[in-house]
Design a protein around this motif. Structure first.
Motif, PDB file in Angstrom:
ATOM      1  N   LEU A  54       0.830  -1.209   0.000  1.00  0.00           N
ATOM      2  CA  LEU A  54       0.000   0.000   0.000  1.00  0.00           C
ATOM      3  C   LEU A  54       0.868   1.264   0.000  1.00  0.00           C
ATOM      4  O   LEU A  54       0.533   2.257  -0.655  1.00  0.00           O
ATOM      5  CB  LEU A  54      -0.958  -0.013   1.201  1.00  0.00           C
ATOM      6  CG  LEU A  54      -1.898  -1.241   1.236  1.00  0.00           C
ATOM      7  CD1 LEU A  54      -2.752  -1.238   2.495  1.00  0.00           C
ATOM      8  CD2 LEU A  54      -2.796  -1.300   0.001  1.00  0.00           C
ATOM      9  N   ALA A  55       2.005   1.203   0.685  1.00  0.00           N
ATOM     10  CA  ALA A  55       2.903   2.374   0.715  1.00  0.00           C
ATOM     11  C   ALA A  55       3.523   2.616  -0.663  1.00  0.00           C
ATOM     12  O   ALA A  55       3.717   3.762  -1.070  1.00  0.00           O
ATOM     13  CB  ALA A  55       3.994   2.169   1.760  1.00  0.00           C
ATOM     14  N   ALA A  56       3.830   1.543  -1.380  1.00  0.00           N
ATOM     15  CA  ALA A  56       4.424   1.703  -2.724  1.00  0.00           C
ATOM     16  C   ALA A  56       3.388   2.295  -3.680  1.00  0.00           C
ATOM     17  O   ALA A  56       3.713   3.151  -4.509  1.00  0.00           O
ATOM     18  CB  ALA A  56       4.942   0.365  -3.233  1.00  0.00           C
ATOM     19  N   ALA A  57       2.131   1.847  -3.552  1.00  0.00           N
ATOM     20  CA  ALA A  57       1.071   2.412  -4.400  1.00  0.00           C
ATOM     21  C   ALA A  57       0.923   3.909  -4.105  1.00  0.00           C
ATOM     22  O   ALA A  57       0.810   4.735  -5.021  1.00  0.00           O
ATOM     23  CB  ALA A  57      -0.251   1.678  -4.158  1.00  0.00           C
ATOM     24  N   GLU A  58       0.964   4.239  -2.808  1.00  0.00           N
ATOM     25  CA  GLU A  58       0.830   5.651  -2.420  1.00  0.00           C
ATOM     26  C   GLU A  58       2.007   6.490  -2.931  1.00  0.00           C
ATOM     27  O   GLU A  58       1.819   7.619  -3.394  1.00  0.00           O
ATOM     28  CB  GLU A  58       0.755   5.731  -0.889  1.00  0.00           C
ATOM     29  CG  GLU A  58       0.590   7.149  -0.363  1.00  0.00           C
ATOM     30  CD  GLU A  58       0.472   7.170   1.171  1.00  0.00           C
ATOM     31  OE1 GLU A  58      -0.380   6.447   1.713  1.00  0.00           O
ATOM     32  OE2 GLU A  58       1.240   7.905   1.799  1.00  0.00           O
ATOM     33  N   ALA A  59       3.198   5.900  -2.893  1.00  0.00           N
ATOM     34  CA  ALA A  59       4.394   6.658  -3.315  1.00  0.00           C
ATOM     35  C   ALA A  59       4.307   7.094  -4.773  1.00  0.00           C
ATOM     36  O   ALA A  59       4.875   8.104  -5.155  1.00  0.00           O
ATOM     37  CB  ALA A  59       5.655   5.813  -3.084  1.00  0.00           C
ATOM     38  N   VAL A  60       3.581   6.322  -5.598  1.00  0.00           N
ATOM     39  CA  VAL A  60       3.478   6.698  -7.018  1.00  0.00           C
ATOM     40  C   VAL A  60       2.143   7.398  -7.310  1.00  0.00           C
ATOM     41  O   VAL A  60       1.750   7.550  -8.459  1.00  0.00           O
ATOM     42  CB  VAL A  60       3.667   5.473  -7.944  1.00  0.00           C
ATOM     43  CG1 VAL A  60       5.041   4.864  -7.769  1.00  0.00           C
ATOM     44  CG2 VAL A  60       2.579   4.418  -7.718  1.00  0.00           C
ATOM     45  N   GLY A  61       1.422   7.768  -6.244  1.00  0.00           N
ATOM     46  CA  GLY A  61       0.178   8.524  -6.422  1.00  0.00           C
ATOM     47  C   GLY A  61      -1.043   7.659  -6.706  1.00  0.00           C
ATOM     48  O   GLY A  61      -2.065   8.158  -7.194  1.00  0.00           O
ATOM     49  N   CYS A 199       6.268  -7.100  -3.183  1.00  0.00           N
ATOM     50  CA  CYS A 199       5.276  -6.210  -2.545  1.00  0.00           C
ATOM     51  C   CYS A 199       5.461  -4.791  -3.073  1.00  0.00           C
ATOM     52  O   CYS A 199       4.495  -4.106  -3.431  1.00  0.00           O
ATOM     53  CB  CYS A 199       5.473  -6.174  -1.030  1.00  0.00           C
ATOM     54  SG  CYS A 199       5.066  -7.711  -0.225  1.00  0.00           S
ATOM     55  N   VAL A 200       6.708  -4.355  -3.085  1.00  0.00           N
ATOM     56  CA  VAL A 200       6.991  -2.972  -3.484  1.00  0.00           C
ATOM     57  C   VAL A 200       6.713  -2.796  -4.973  1.00  0.00           C
ATOM     58  O   VAL A 200       6.019  -1.855  -5.393  1.00  0.00           O
ATOM     59  CB  VAL A 200       8.466  -2.619  -3.150  1.00  0.00           C
ATOM     60  CG1 VAL A 200       8.788  -1.205  -3.577  1.00  0.00           C
ATOM     61  CG2 VAL A 200       8.712  -2.795  -1.658  1.00  0.00           C
ATOM     62  N   ARG A 201       7.213  -3.702  -5.779  1.00  0.00           N
ATOM     63  CA  ARG A 201       7.017  -3.580  -7.221  1.00  0.00           C
ATOM     64  C   ARG A 201       5.533  -3.715  -7.582  1.00  0.00           C
ATOM     65  O   ARG A 201       4.994  -2.956  -8.387  1.00  0.00           O
ATOM     66  CB  ARG A 201       7.854  -4.637  -7.947  1.00  0.00           C
ATOM     67  CG  ARG A 201       7.939  -4.355  -9.423  1.00  0.00           C
ATOM     68  CD  ARG A 201       8.855  -5.298 -10.181  1.00  0.00           C
ATOM     69  NE  ARG A 201       8.677  -5.081 -11.610  1.00  0.00           N
ATOM     70  CZ  ARG A 201       9.309  -4.164 -12.325  1.00  0.00           C
ATOM     71  NH1 ARG A 201      10.179  -3.368 -11.742  1.00  0.00           N
ATOM     72  NH2 ARG A 201       9.075  -4.024 -13.613  1.00  0.00           N
ATOM     73  N   GLY A 202       4.864  -4.694  -6.966  1.00  0.00           N
ATOM     74  CA  GLY A 202       3.440  -4.914  -7.252  1.00  0.00           C
ATOM     75  C   GLY A 202       2.600  -3.710  -6.852  1.00  0.00           C
ATOM     76  O   GLY A 202       1.730  -3.261  -7.600  1.00  0.00           O
ATOM     77  N   GLY A 203       2.875  -3.152  -5.673  1.00  0.00           N
ATOM     78  CA  GLY A 203       2.125  -1.982  -5.212  1.00  0.00           C
ATOM     79  C   GLY A 203       2.318  -0.811  -6.163  1.00  0.00           C
ATOM     80  O   GLY A 203       1.367  -0.099  -6.518  1.00  0.00           O
ATOM     81  N   ALA A 204       3.564  -0.612  -6.611  1.00  0.00           N
ATOM     82  CA  ALA A 204       3.856   0.504  -7.518  1.00  0.00           C
ATOM     83  C   ALA A 204       3.193   0.292  -8.883  1.00  0.00           C
ATOM     84  O   ALA A 204       2.659   1.230  -9.476  1.00  0.00           O
ATOM     85  CB  ALA A 204       5.364   0.661  -7.672  1.00  0.00           C
ATOM     86  N   LEU A 205       3.211  -0.939  -9.345  1.00  0.00           N
ATOM     87  CA  LEU A 205       2.556  -1.262 -10.635  1.00  0.00           C
ATOM     88  C   LEU A 205       1.061  -0.965 -10.560  1.00  0.00           C
ATOM     89  O   LEU A 205       0.488  -0.292 -11.416  1.00  0.00           O
ATOM     90  CB  LEU A 205       2.698  -2.760 -10.881  1.00  0.00           C
ATOM     91  CG  LEU A 205       3.596  -3.268 -11.992  1.00  0.00           C
ATOM     92  CD1 LEU A 205       3.634  -4.778 -11.957  1.00  0.00           C
ATOM     93  CD2 LEU A 205       3.141  -2.777 -13.351  1.00  0.00           C
ATOM     94  N   LEU A 206       0.436  -1.455  -9.485  1.00  0.00           N
ATOM     95  CA  LEU A 206      -1.019  -1.290  -9.342  1.00  0.00           C
ATOM     96  C   LEU A 206      -1.401   0.156  -9.053  1.00  0.00           C
ATOM     97  O   LEU A 206      -2.515   0.584  -9.343  1.00  0.00           O
ATOM     98  CB  LEU A 206      -1.537  -2.210  -8.221  1.00  0.00           C
ATOM     99  CG  LEU A 206      -1.404  -3.688  -8.569  1.00  0.00           C
ATOM    100  CD1 LEU A 206      -1.516  -4.559  -7.324  1.00  0.00           C
ATOM    101  CD2 LEU A 206      -2.460  -4.103  -9.577  1.00  0.00           C
ATOM    102  N   GLY A 207      -0.453   0.912  -8.508  1.00  0.00           N
ATOM    103  CA  GLY A 207      -0.691   2.333  -8.252  1.00  0.00           C
ATOM    104  C   GLY A 207      -0.485   3.174  -9.500  1.00  0.00           C
ATOM    105  O   GLY A 207      -0.655   4.390  -9.457  1.00  0.00           O
ATOM    106  N   GLY A 208      -0.067   2.534 -10.593  1.00  0.00           N
ATOM    107  CA  GLY A 208       0.088   3.265 -11.859  1.00  0.00           C
ATOM    108  C   GLY A 208       1.463   3.893 -12.043  1.00  0.00           C
ATOM    109  O   GLY A 208       1.616   4.813 -12.852  1.00  0.00           O
ATOM    110  N   GLY A 209       2.473   3.390 -11.330  1.00  0.00           N
ATOM    111  CA  GLY A 209       3.826   3.962 -11.426  1.00  0.00           C
ATOM    112  C   GLY A 209       4.451   3.807 -12.806  1.00  0.00           C
ATOM    113  O   GLY A 209       4.175   2.834 -13.510  1.00  0.00           O
TER     114      GLY A 209
END
Ligand code: GRG
Length: 305
Positions: A54-61, A199-209
């Protein structure tokens, strides 16, 4: 930082609600199995992996709701690995998350099956999201669906024969052997690091990074993935069972390959701090929306359990 810690707690509670909804109720058939799945899943884990997602998704908006199912799937896979790791044929442990291990409460057969069902439910949950897309055709832009598929694939790789399971095999084969630092790093990166990095890569991917974000977060994930296990080795050698919620000193007793055995406690601690700095460096160019990732990296290295 206090604000970040309180908001991490609120996120943890929202995550636990989603996790509970992602599983059949205890009373649903077969109730013994569902009780065993929930027993381990809600035994008091720190939820580091879902919080990282969730933090990785948040980091990429990105939006939390887009990453929540992935966060649930990761925690199910992590919990399955703990249940199986504690079995008599593996680490043979009686205590996990401060409670009797699954096989001690439900017997070996149900513990194995609860692990199997958690692993299966993780991928089922993520696949269900894809099948909803099919049923409701929407925008021509299928980028979110492709991102979900990519996240699913990276989770499969992290949990599979060259990730978590492969790392466990290398661990079993290395026990009692003299191993080189390079082999130990490979072991830890596969057994623990791969899932944390996913976790980090998946969260960022799903967050649209974008590509740049993903590259930076990849470096962050790789550093904290290894750092987590170095700290785990230190805690096994120095922590006490009550604080850890599991048996302390098991690695040493079993002559496991660990950083403490290779380098000693002080050097292992220094290495963990260096990895924390590497992780912080990797995300230095992100703004305050990466504060949770910063807080989690610190928690991973400074944790006492
Ligand atoms: C048996 C398929 C299979 C895999 C086992 C990851 C793994 C491979 C075993 C876990 C056992 C273990 C002690 C690993 C060391 C690091 C680790 C993953 C510790 C537990 O993670 P935490 O500290 O635990 O995040 P909580 O309970 O807080 O979720």
């Amino acid at each position: 930082m206090a604000e970040t810690a309180a908001s991490l707690d609120r996120t943890r509670r929202r995550f636990e609600e989603a996790l509970s909804q992602a599983l059949p109720a205890e009373s649903d058939w077969p109730d013994t199995l569902h009780r065993a799945m929930r027993y381990s899943l809600f035994a008091g884990g720190k939820r580091i992996r879902p919080l990282l997602v969730l933090a990785a998704a948040e980091a990429v908006g990105g939006r939390e709701e887009d990453a929540l199912p992935f966060a649930c799937a990761v925690e199910m896979i992590h919990t399955y690995s703990l249940i199986h790791d504690d079995l008599p044929c593996m680490d043979d442990d009686d205590l996990r998350r401060g409670k009797p291990t699954s096989h001690k409460v439900f017997g070996e057969a149900i513990a194995i099956l609860a692990g199997d069902a958690l692993l299966t439910r993780a991928f089922h949950l993520l696949a269900e999201l894809g099948s909803t897309d099919e049923a409701t055709p929407s925008p021509s832009d299928d980028a979110p669906a492709r991102r979900r598929l990519a996240a699913l694939a990276l989770l499969g790789a992290a949990a599979g024969s060259q990730g978590l399971v492969g790392g466990q095999v290398l661990d079993l084969e290395s026990t009692g052997q003299e191993i080189h630092a390079r082999t130990l790093e490979r072991l830890h990166r596969a057994k623990t690091g791969a899932l944390l990095a996913a976790c980090v890569r998946g969260g960022a991917l799903l967050g649209g990074g974008g590509r740049d974000d993903l590259e930076r977060l990849e470096r962050y994930g790789s550093a904290i993935g290894l750092g987590f296990q170095v700290v785990d080795d230190v805690l096994d050698a120095t922590g006490d069972a009550q604080e850890l919620g599991k048996t302390a000193g098991k690695d040493q007793d079993a002559r496991k390959a660990t950083y403490v055995r290779l380098f000693g406690v002080e050097r292992a601690r220094r290495f963990a701090t260096e990895l924390l700095e590497e992780a912080e460096q990797a995300i230095a160019r992100f703004g305050p929306q990466a504060d949770r990732l910063r807080e989690l990296a610190r928690l991973i290295v400074e944790r006492r359990a």
